[in-house]
Every structure is written in structure tokens, then in C-alpha cells.
Design a protein around this motif. Sequence first.
Motif, PDB file in Angstrom:
ATOM      1  N   ILE A  14      -5.648  -6.152  18.431  1.00  0.00           N
ATOM      2  CA  ILE A  14      -5.326  -6.652  19.774  1.00  0.00           C
ATOM      3  C   ILE A  14      -3.911  -6.236  20.168  1.00  0.00           C
ATOM      4  CG2 ILE A  14      -4.986  -8.737  21.158  1.00  0.00           C
ATOM      5  CD1 ILE A  14      -7.155 -10.080  19.441  1.00  0.00           C
ATOM      6  N   THR A  15      -2.981  -6.369  19.219  1.00  0.00           N
ATOM      7  CA  THR A  15      -1.596  -5.987  19.483  1.00  0.00           C
ATOM      8  C   THR A  15      -1.480  -4.503  19.787  1.00  0.00           C
ATOM      9  OG1 THR A  15      -0.844  -7.726  17.976  1.00  0.00           O
ATOM     10  CG2 THR A  15       0.756  -6.038  18.583  1.00  0.00           C
ATOM     11  N   LEU A  16      -2.195  -3.687  19.024  1.00  0.00           N
ATOM     12  CA  LEU A  16      -2.165  -2.244  19.255  1.00  0.00           C
ATOM     13  C   LEU A  16      -2.714  -1.891  20.630  1.00  0.00           C
ATOM     14  CD1 LEU A  16      -3.250  -0.785  15.788  1.00  0.00           C
ATOM     15  CD2 LEU A  16      -1.024  -0.575  16.886  1.00  0.00           C
ATOM     16  N   PHE A  17      -3.750  -2.599  21.063  1.00  0.00           N
ATOM     17  CA  PHE A  17      -4.307  -2.356  22.400  1.00  0.00           C
ATOM     18  C   PHE A  17      -3.274  -2.663  23.478  1.00  0.00           C
ATOM     19  CE2 PHE A  17      -6.467  -3.908  26.237  1.00  0.00           C
ATOM     20  CZ  PHE A  17      -7.180  -2.761  26.582  1.00  0.00           C
ATOM     21  N   VAL A  18      -2.570  -3.789  23.323  1.00  0.00           N
ATOM     22  CA  VAL A  18      -1.527  -4.147  24.291  1.00  0.00           C
ATOM     23  C   VAL A  18      -0.427  -3.091  24.300  1.00  0.00           C
ATOM     24  CG1 VAL A  18       0.243  -5.857  24.878  1.00  0.00           C
ATOM     25  CG2 VAL A  18      -2.018  -6.611  24.121  1.00  0.00           C
ATOM     26  N   ILE A  19      -0.062  -2.614  23.115  1.00  0.00           N
ATOM     27  CA  ILE A  19       0.977  -1.585  23.019  1.00  0.00           C
ATOM     28  C   ILE A  19       0.529  -0.301  23.701  1.00  0.00           C
ATOM     29  CG2 ILE A  19       2.208  -0.078  21.396  1.00  0.00           C
ATOM     30  CD1 ILE A  19       2.266  -2.450  19.460  1.00  0.00           C
ATOM     31  N   VAL A  20      -0.748   0.058  23.535  1.00  0.00           N
ATOM     32  CA  VAL A  20      -1.276   1.259  24.191  1.00  0.00           C
ATOM     33  C   VAL A  20      -1.172   1.132  25.701  1.00  0.00           C
ATOM     34  CG1 VAL A  20      -3.356   2.602  24.633  1.00  0.00           C
ATOM     35  CG2 VAL A  20      -2.810   1.916  22.315  1.00  0.00           C
ATOM     36  N   SER A 283       3.942   1.622  15.432  1.00  0.00           N
ATOM     37  CA  SER A 283       3.468   0.240  15.588  1.00  0.00           C
ATOM     38  C   SER A 283       2.508  -0.147  14.466  1.00  0.00           C
ATOM     39  CB  SER A 283       2.779   0.074  16.946  1.00  0.00           C
ATOM     40  OG  SER A 283       3.643   0.403  18.008  1.00  0.00           O
ATOM     41  N   ALA A 284       1.549   0.737  14.177  1.00  0.00           N
ATOM     42  CA  ALA A 284       0.581   0.444  13.111  1.00  0.00           C
ATOM     43  C   ALA A 284       1.277   0.357  11.760  1.00  0.00           C
ATOM     44  CB  ALA A 284      -0.498   1.528  13.087  1.00  0.00           C
ATOM     45  N   PHE A 285       2.208   1.254  11.504  1.00  0.00           N
ATOM     46  CA  PHE A 285       2.950   1.257  10.244  1.00  0.00           C
ATOM     47  C   PHE A 285       3.733  -0.038  10.078  1.00  0.00           C
ATOM     48  CE2 PHE A 285       6.145   3.919   7.547  1.00  0.00           C
ATOM     49  CZ  PHE A 285       5.645   3.321   6.401  1.00  0.00           C
ATOM     50  N   TYR A 286       4.368  -0.479  11.162  1.00  0.00           N
ATOM     51  CA  TYR A 286       5.176  -1.698  11.107  1.00  0.00           C
ATOM     52  C   TYR A 286       4.302  -2.928  10.837  1.00  0.00           C
ATOM     53  CZ  TYR A 286       8.678  -5.166  12.416  1.00  0.00           C
ATOM     54  OH  TYR A 286       9.545  -6.223  12.402  1.00  0.00           O
ATOM     55  N   MET A 287       3.183  -3.033  11.516  1.00  0.00           N
ATOM     56  CA  MET A 287       2.317  -4.203  11.329  1.00  0.00           C
ATOM     57  C   MET A 287       1.681  -4.215   9.939  1.00  0.00           C
ATOM     58  SD  MET A 287       0.533  -4.872  15.047  1.00  0.00           S
ATOM     59  CE  MET A 287       0.218  -3.168  15.444  1.00  0.00           C
TER      60      MET A 287
END
Length: 313
Positions: A14-20, A283-287
Motif C-alpha cells: 500500500i505504501t509503495l502504491f502511494v509513493i508511486v 523505498s522498497a529497500f528501506y521498508m
Amino acid sequence: MAKYVGKRLVYMLITLFVIVVLTFTLMKLLPGSPFDTERFSKLTVEQQEAALARYGLDQPIYVQFLKYLGNMLRGDFGTSFYYTNMPVTKVIFSRLGPSMLVGAQAILLGLAIGLSLGIVAACRHNGVVDNFTMIVAVLGISVPNFVVAALLQYYVGLKLGWLPVGFWKSWACSVLPSIALCFQPLATSARFIRAETLDVLQQDYIVTARSKGMSQARLLAMHTLRNSIIPVVTLMASMVVNLLTGSLAIESIFSIPGIGGLFTESVKNNDYNVIMGLTMFYSAFYMIAILVVDVAYSLIDPRIRISAGKGGE
């Protein structure tokens, strides 16, 4: 544990979608287009319009976003506009190696020295080592790494001639930038492990163990270190991501073809697909790093339990 990890993975998506959505929108607000840069300055207006149509950049933003999202879900992050016809993933991974090598060396060196100094300083509280450690911690946090890099280049590289001062030709070229980057993790880990070790050493169970004749080395290994290291683990997520994904200043000073410089180049050249790819990667690496740290808590300290509803105790 499995439910907790699964729940966190859903939140990550969900967070990645918002970031996109946010990154794509902000990126489109950048002035100009990928074909307005100096490299494409010889293109006529008609040729630029044809190029925009070819890549679908003349379509409404929502159409471009839906198309990009569909491609991304299939693992296709598009091609770079600046590096002609080169897939974004290939561009990123071609620049990721140098950044990760320098960052990994900096983390390992910084933590090894920082943890050792912090523990010894706590055991020799108010002594020479303790005072030296605090000075190193203050300097490591206060002095910018690009200042350290310049000093290393001048004295170690030019004056002494021990190591290369720049470029990326062999492993030796990674030594000075790694040393320049290691001071922050060194200082941070030394300061936190010292403070936590001092606190643990004053606990009743430590006093009891000492009164029973337990040696200092065994006391540190069995009781003190495990209970002191959690704050350092907390800092590891952001520290690892920041160093492994490159430092723009250090990469510029030492002429390292890393990912930090790539991000700056992509913004300057309006290379939309590379900007999106780098943002998603970071973002993915950080999460993932944060998730690994949270799971590591329960492995380091058995008193911490991860449940499906809570991230802690």
C-alpha cells in the motif's frame, strides 16, 4: 511471526502504491520533458513531438500513469530516455555495484570500530578511552563526510601516495571513500552502545553476576552486549539504506559511477522512468530493511515477541 510479516508486507505494498502516485505526479510537474535537454537540443519541434508520441508522453497524465502501473506490475520499469533504449533495471544495476561495495565496507568498518570503542569506553568509564571515544563520536557526527574525503584525498592519496584519489579502476579505489563514509556509523554506534552499556552495567542482575565472580569478558558476552545492542539495531535500517544506495557528495569527490550520481543525472535530464525506478528501489529497500530490523529484535532479545497485532513486546 508469519501473520505479522504478512501484514507488514501488505502495508508495504500500500505504501509503495502511494509513493508511486506521489512520485509520478511530482515528476510530471517538473518543467520541460526528457527531450528538452542539451543532448536533444538539435531536435526540431516536430521531431520532439514525434518522440513524445512514440513514448506516449503526449497522452493525458492519468493514461500515462495507468499504463506505467500496468507495466510495473509485470516487472517492466520502461527504458531510459537519456541512455537510449537501455532498460531502467539495467541502468540501475549497472550503477548499484560501486555504491553497495563502498557502503557495505563503510558499514562493516564503522560498526566494528564503533561497537568496540563504545563497549571499552563503557567498561573504562571516565577513563582515557572513554574520553577519546566521546571526542571521536562528536567529530564523526559534526564533521561532514565530504570534508573527511577531501583530507583523505590530499594526505593519504596525494602526499603519501598510498591509495588512488579517485575514479573506479580497482578495489583500491573504494578504500578511501569507504573510510570517509564510515565515520558517521562509527560515531553513532559508539555513542549509543556506550550509553546503553553503561545503563546495563548498573542493573541489579549485572551486580549479582559480578558478586558471584563472573569474569568481565563473560559478563559482556552473555548479558551486557545482547541487552545493549538493540538501539544500534534500530539505527541500522536507515544507516544501511543510506550508505548502500550511495552518497552523492562522496561519489562526486571520488568520481565513483554510483547510484547517487545516477539519481541526480536522471532529475537533471528529466529521465522519468529512471527517476521512478530509483524511487521505487530506494523505498522498497528501506521498508524491507525496517522489517528485517523489527524481526531481528525478537532474535536478539527473547523478551521481545512479535505478534500479529503488535510490532513489539
